[in-house]
Scaffold this motif. Structure first.
Motif, mmCIF file in Angstrom:
data_model
loop_
_atom_site.group_PDB
_atom_site.id
_atom_site.type_symbol
_atom_site.label_atom_id
_atom_site.label_comp_id
_atom_site.label_asym_id
_atom_site.label_seq_id
_atom_site.Cartn_x
_atom_site.Cartn_y
_atom_site.Cartn_z
ATOM 1 N N PRO A 61 85.378 -77.554 71.201
ATOM 2 C CA PRO A 61 85.671 -78.104 72.526
ATOM 3 C C PRO A 61 86.269 -77.068 73.466
ATOM 4 C CG PRO A 61 87.297 -78.841 70.905
ATOM 5 C CD PRO A 61 86.208 -78.144 70.148
ATOM 6 N N PRO A 76 76.481 -78.671 76.377
ATOM 7 C CA PRO A 76 77.225 -79.730 77.082
ATOM 8 C C PRO A 76 78.264 -80.423 76.217
ATOM 9 C CG PRO A 76 74.873 -79.868 77.555
ATOM 10 C CD PRO A 76 75.031 -78.857 76.462
ATOM 11 N N ALA A 77 78.023 -80.500 74.914
ATOM 12 C CA ALA A 77 78.959 -81.197 74.027
ATOM 13 C C ALA A 77 80.342 -80.552 74.028
ATOM 14 C CB ALA A 77 78.407 -81.219 72.601
ATOM 15 N N THR A 131 83.092 -82.107 76.988
ATOM 16 C CA THR A 131 83.383 -83.528 77.150
ATOM 17 C C THR A 131 84.849 -83.808 77.476
ATOM 18 O OG1 THR A 131 83.660 -83.689 74.741
ATOM 19 C CG2 THR A 131 81.490 -84.249 75.659
ATOM 20 N N GLY A 132 85.748 -82.923 77.121
ATOM 21 C CA GLY A 132 87.158 -83.148 77.403
ATOM 22 C C GLY A 132 87.673 -82.393 78.606
#
Length: 603
Positions: free
Chosen positions: A171, A244-245, A248-249
């Motif tokens: 992330p 893109p993953a 997400t935050g």
């Protein structure tokens, strides 16, 4: 993470990450592919498509093939020979990690082109993956090879690495503005104005992208950076190519100046650019240059526009680094106080790693260690980048020098510190050479110099006390350090190869050493920041620079031969220790405070 004997969970693993016994079979499999591809050789660098210093497990092809796990090096696999090229930091390590099928070679003393030419005197075809070689590196090799042809090809290691890990998808998160010191929109606008004729600059290095966009990531162990590519446009916008993953935050942090695209869209975007496009030949992969040339896009070669601005830390970044070093210094004091209470022979190198990381974790601020902790006792201390494993784990005996090089990643700063500690009664030779190393570290700490000088101009200051005894060390004296980024950062270096002039705000390490192979190692390291020097009445050189010491942890007085120090050197050391006492006493208590008071007594 491993649970240690001391019941402390640590980031560091002590497993063997590669094995010499696996090398011969993998080398033969690679040679079979070479034959099927009509190639005479293949080059395997420790590199990835992003050209950062550190690689994800999926990109650690050099270690997978050869067993060598150092952070720099490359292998050239030919039909009859396979050379593993390493610099002076890894020449002891590589001998223990590769099988007899591989020949360790001293680089740069033995040149890659010269070795290939000698090995293929009648010419040949040597393959390379254009994503893993920079434009500068490829040109240098190509220009030195005459009869041998370099052939672009897909990565041959990937064809035979059947259980290769997947690319990381860690992330991404925002770096707070109060720590970054400048909004990323302002950075984009400021740097876009420096592009000159270029309409776009290609940025590939993960720490540059992280700094520019005030983001951090988790794709590389120990380094809080994301993998991706970026295009900085002259209209003060950025296109970020990333999975893109990972975002997400992140919320709306990136804002309207940043457009996000899938990383698979990067080749098509490169081909569609309207030139000129700026690329940094020191970091751009050959594959990207090939794409631009195929699309007939005009190219300008220029330094990555993020490199120097990133190196010149602003006041918020320097302030955060100071705070991180105080926190880290208190953890080091608690660790050193604990270490001194343990009888010689009662600890192993792994015990030391666990205890030190435990103290850093106790701050409740540690995000990660900044690199694998080097805990080397006796002969292991002479392995510059030694990494302890369950197999190599040695007991720390009376008379040993224990070299501990470690650091922490905190949201407000990155630390890197080395202390060499006496275990029991240490010999006169060790104490004498420790004092020589200390004198060199002090010389750098006290330096003043005119603007415009670079690392190559100051490096000798650290070596003179060793040179006087016919001694030296093979690594540079210091590297750049990031602000909650990579512990190794360019473009500045305190080394013979350092050609970038020092500027205020740059952070470097100051780490001279000495290594007696098979016996002991010595290194003393503080981090330092370049600053404006106070004017001297009557001075004729305007605007001189000096270093601010950032690291405050006592240096082992038991290893110092006091009579070898000059008056100014003794004064510096005593003042340094008094500052350690003043800064750290409020942060420790009990046995650690008592230890600190004794360790900082005047010499």
């Amino acid at each position: 993470m491993l649970r240690c004997k001391m019941e402390v969970r640590v980031f560091q693993s002590f497993d063997e990450t590669a094995s010499p016994s696996q090398g011969p079979g993998r080398l033969q499999a690679l040679r079979d592919v070479l034959q099927s591809e009509a190639l005479d050789g293949f080059i395997v660098p420790r590199a990835d498509a992003y050209q950062g210093e550190y690689v994800a497990p999926c990109d650690d092809r050099l270690a997978w093939l050869t067993g060598f796990t150092g952070s720099a090096g490359f292998c050239v696999a030919l039909a009859e020979r396979a050379g593993v090229f390493v610099d002076s930091r890894y020449r002891v390590q590589v001998k223990a990690q590769v099988a007899a099928d591989f020949t360790p070679l001293d680089w740069p003393e033995i040149g890659l082109a010269e070795w290939i030419t000698e090995s293929l005197p009648n010419g040949g075809r040597v393959g390379f993956d254009p994503w893993l070689h920079t434009l500068d590196g490829w040109r240098t090799l190509r220009n030195k090879l005459n009869a041998v042809e370099l052939i672009r090809c897909s990565n041959l290691i990937d064809q035979i690495w059947t259980d290769q890990p997947e690319p990381p998808v860690g992330p991404v998160f925002a770096q707070p503005l109060e720590l970054a010191g400048e909004p990323h929109g302002a950075k984009i606008t400021r740097l876009a104005a420096t592009l000159g004729r270029a309409q776009t600059a290609v940025i590939t290095q993960p720490d540059a992208i992280a700094w520019l966009l005030n983001i951090r990531g988790s794709d590389i162990p120990r380094n809080p950076v994301p993998h991706g590519f970026a295009l900085l446009h002259s209209d003060a916008t950025v296109t970020l190519f990333i999975a893109p993953a990972k975002l997400t935050g992140l919320g709306d942090h990136l804002g309207s100046q940043v457009t996000v695209a899938a990383i698979d869209a990067f080749p098509a975007a490169i081909a569609a650019l309207q030139g000129p496009v700026a690329v940094d030949p020191a970091s751009v992969p050959v594959a990207i240059v090939d794409m631009l040339e195929t699309a007939r896009v005009a190219i300008i070669e220029a330094q990555d526009p993020c490199q120097l601005p990133k190196a010149r830390k602003n006041e918020a970044e320097i302030a955060g680094t100071r705070t991180a070093h105080l926190r880290d210094g208190a953890a080091m004091v608690r660790f050193l106080a604990w270490l001194d209470r343990q009888p010689p022979g009662s600890l192993t190198e792994i015990d030391v790693v666990c205890a030190l990381e435990g103290e850093r974790r106790a701050t409740n601020a540690l995000r990660d260690i900044s690199f694998e902790t080097i805990s080397g006792t006796g002969p292991h201390g002479a392995i510059v980048h030694y990494r302890v494993t369950k197999r190599s784990n040695a007991r720390i005996e009376d008379g040993h020098l224990l070299l501990v090089d470690s650091g922490g990643q905190y949201v407000d700063g990155t630390t890197d510190i080395t202390r060499t500690v006496a275990i029991g009664t240490v010999g006169d030779e060790e104490r004498t050479n420790f004092t020589r190393v200390l004198r060199g570290m002090i010389a750098v700490s006290r330096a003043r110099w005119p603007r415009g000088l670079a690392g190559r101009d100051l490096d000798a200051l650290a070596r003179v006390p060793l040179w006087e005894a016919g001694l030296d060390y093979g690594h540079g004296t210091g590297h750049g350090v990031g602000s909650y980024l990579c512990v190794h950062e360019g473009p500045q270096r305190l080394a013979r190869t350092g050609v970038v002039p020092f500027e205020p705000g740059m952070i470097l390490s100051n780490e001279p050493g000495f290594y007696r192979e098979g016996a002991y190692g010595i290194r003393i390291e503080n981090l330092i920041a370049v600053r404006e020097a106070a004017a001297i009445e009557g001075g004729t050189v305007p605007g001189m620079l000096s270093f601010e010491t950032l690291t405050y942890v006592p240096i082992d007085r038991r290893l110092i031969v006091a009579d070898m120090l000059t008056g100014p050197e003794t004064d510096w050391l005593n003042a340094y220790h008094m500052t350690c006492r003043d800064m750290l006493t409020p942060l420790v208590d009990g046995a650690a405070r008592n230890w600190l008071m004794a360790a900082t007594e005047p010499l």
